[in-house]
Design a protein around this motif. Structure first.
Motif, PDB file in Angstrom:
ATOM      1  N   VAL A 262       2.606  26.143  12.898  1.00 52.00           N
ATOM      2  CA  VAL A 262       1.559  27.126  13.201  1.00 52.00           C
ATOM      3  C   VAL A 262       0.213  26.630  12.681  1.00 52.00           C
ATOM      4  CG1 VAL A 262       0.715  29.465  12.696  1.00 52.00           C
ATOM      5  CG2 VAL A 262       3.124  29.098  13.279  1.00 52.00           C
ATOM      6  N   GLY A 263       0.193  26.180  11.427  1.00 56.31           N
ATOM      7  CA  GLY A 263      -1.047  25.670  10.853  1.00 56.31           C
ATOM      8  C   GLY A 263      -1.548  24.436  11.579  1.00 56.31           C
ATOM      9  N   GLN A 264      -0.646  23.540  11.944  1.00 52.30           N
ATOM     10  CA  GLN A 264      -1.033  22.312  12.625  1.00 52.30           C
ATOM     11  C   GLN A 264      -1.655  22.606  13.983  1.00 52.30           C
ATOM     12  OE1 GLN A 264       2.177  19.518  13.225  1.00 52.30           O
ATOM     13  NE2 GLN A 264       1.014  18.287  14.667  1.00 52.30           N
ATOM     14  N   ARG A 265      -1.019  23.450  14.780  1.00 48.15           N
ATOM     15  CA  ARG A 265      -1.523  23.726  16.119  1.00 48.15           C
ATOM     16  C   ARG A 265      -2.847  24.471  16.071  1.00 48.15           C
ATOM     17  NH1 ARG A 265       3.042  25.462  20.343  1.00 48.15           N
ATOM     18  NH2 ARG A 265       1.217  25.146  21.683  1.00 48.15           N
ATOM     19  N   ALA A 266      -3.007  25.373  15.107  1.00 46.60           N
ATOM     20  CA  ALA A 266      -4.277  26.089  14.976  1.00 46.60           C
ATOM     21  C   ALA A 266      -5.395  25.123  14.592  1.00 46.60           C
ATOM     22  CB  ALA A 266      -4.141  27.198  13.940  1.00 46.60           C
ATOM     23  N   ALA A 267      -5.102  24.203  13.673  1.00 48.19           N
ATOM     24  CA  ALA A 267      -6.100  23.222  13.255  1.00 48.19           C
ATOM     25  C   ALA A 267      -6.479  22.302  14.407  1.00 48.19           C
ATOM     26  CB  ALA A 267      -5.568  22.406  12.076  1.00 48.19           C
ATOM     27  N   GLU A 268      -5.504  21.867  15.183  1.00 43.60           N
ATOM     28  CA  GLU A 268      -5.793  20.999  16.322  1.00 43.60           C
ATOM     29  C   GLU A 268      -6.719  21.695  17.315  1.00 43.60           C
ATOM     30  OE1 GLU A 268      -1.890  20.154  17.736  1.00 43.60           O
ATOM     31  OE2 GLU A 268      -1.561  18.471  16.357  1.00 43.60           O
ATOM     32  N   ARG A 269      -6.525  22.979  17.527  1.00 44.26           N
ATOM     33  CA  ARG A 269      -7.382  23.713  18.458  1.00 44.26           C
ATOM     34  C   ARG A 269      -8.810  23.825  17.922  1.00 44.26           C
ATOM     35  NH1 ARG A 269      -3.622  28.823  20.546  1.00 44.26           N
ATOM     36  NH2 ARG A 269      -2.230  27.585  21.859  1.00 44.26           N
ATOM     37  N   ALA A 270      -8.935  24.083  16.624  1.00 42.19           N
ATOM     38  CA  ALA A 270     -10.273  24.197  16.036  1.00 42.19           C
ATOM     39  C   ALA A 270     -11.000  22.860  16.082  1.00 42.19           C
ATOM     40  CB  ALA A 270     -10.177  24.702  14.600  1.00 42.19           C
ATOM     41  N   LEU A 271     -10.306  21.791  15.743  1.00 41.23           N
ATOM     42  CA  LEU A 271     -10.914  20.455  15.742  1.00 41.23           C
ATOM     43  C   LEU A 271     -11.338  20.030  17.144  1.00 41.23           C
ATOM     44  CD1 LEU A 271      -8.414  18.751  13.285  1.00 41.23           C
ATOM     45  CD2 LEU A 271     -10.850  19.147  12.829  1.00 41.23           C
ATOM     46  N   ALA A 272     -10.582  20.441  18.143  1.00 42.15           N
ATOM     47  CA  ALA A 272     -10.891  20.057  19.520  1.00 42.15           C
ATOM     48  C   ALA A 272     -12.201  20.669  19.997  1.00 42.15           C
ATOM     49  CB  ALA A 272      -9.751  20.478  20.447  1.00 42.15           C
ATOM     50  N   LYS A 273     -12.643  21.733  19.343  1.00 37.76           N
ATOM     51  CA  LYS A 273     -13.887  22.387  19.752  1.00 37.76           C
ATOM     52  C   LYS A 273     -15.128  21.703  19.196  1.00 37.76           C
ATOM     53  CE  LYS A 273     -12.047  27.092  20.330  1.00 37.76           C
ATOM     54  NZ  LYS A 273     -12.205  28.508  19.911  1.00 37.76           N
TER      55      LYS A 273
END
Length: 205
Positions: free
Chosen positions: A130-141
């Motif tokens: 959960v933490g990994q996927r949320a971080a990946e989405r934030a970084l992609a922005k």
């Protein structure tokens, strides 16, 4: 708080209700720990939330804070009846975990979320994921730029399907159809969407 039914709705009280009804069922199984519902406590939910947050921080140094991380459980009573059967009732459980990290690069601050909700804790996405996927989405922005208007194919993640269907629930409502307040009124047996789309209404899922 205590609802009209008389049973308190605080997290400890909900966990007590789950423990009483599903005491011998596995709530969580990991490589080093196995918990039944009777053993699950508020401290475990806090630990899951912290694990998700720690995972987000570990993905990239540009993740230094989170907007929020939440983990919770709920027990609900469902009452069902229709023209053909008498009223029936059953009890359900729900557990959820979400994380919203904030990615920072210079003056840019971008946040994104990932959440999972299941009937049973054992089916929930692992906190680290959960933490990994949320971080990946934030970084992609970070570093995103505007693009000119165009007609292009779009690929959505699986959970986006629920958001699209939510906007159609009112049209699916039988009363709205009978009262001619739905675009589906009079369309029984007719195609109303792409043949590539299949929607299944299964209350047992």
């Amino acid at each position: 708080p205590t609802p009209a039914g008389g049973e308190p709705s605080t997290i400890p009280a909900v966990l007590d209700r789950i423990s009483a009804e599903f005491s011998d069922r596995d709530a969580l199984i990991t490589h080093d720990r196995r918990l039944t519902f009777a053993e699950l406590r508020t401290e475990d939910l806090i630990r899951f939330a912290r694990a998700a947050e720690d995972s987000a921080f570990a993905q990239d140094k540009r993740i230094q804070t989170t907007k929020d991380v939440r983990c919770g459980t709920a027990v609900g009573d469902v009452y069902f009846s229709n023209t053909y059967i008498p009223r029936q009732t059953f009890r359900t459980t729900t557990v959820w975990l979400s994380a919203t990290p904030v990615a920072t690069q210079g003056s840019q601050h971008r946040e994104a979320s990932f959440a999972d909700r299941r009937r049973f804790l054992g089916d929930l996405t692992r906190p680290e994921q959960v933490g990994q996927r949320a971080a990946e989405r934030a970084l992609a922005k970070l570093g995103a730029a505007t693009v000119p208007s165009a007609r292009v194919p779009v690929l959505f993640e699986a959970e986006a399907a629920g958001a699209f269907l939510q906007g159609l629930f009112a049209a699916f409502n039988a009363q709205n159809v009978l009262e001619q307040r739905s675009f589906l009124a009079g369309r029984l047996g007719q195609p109303v969407a792409s043949p590539l789309l299949t929607v299944v209404d299964d209350g047992t899922l």
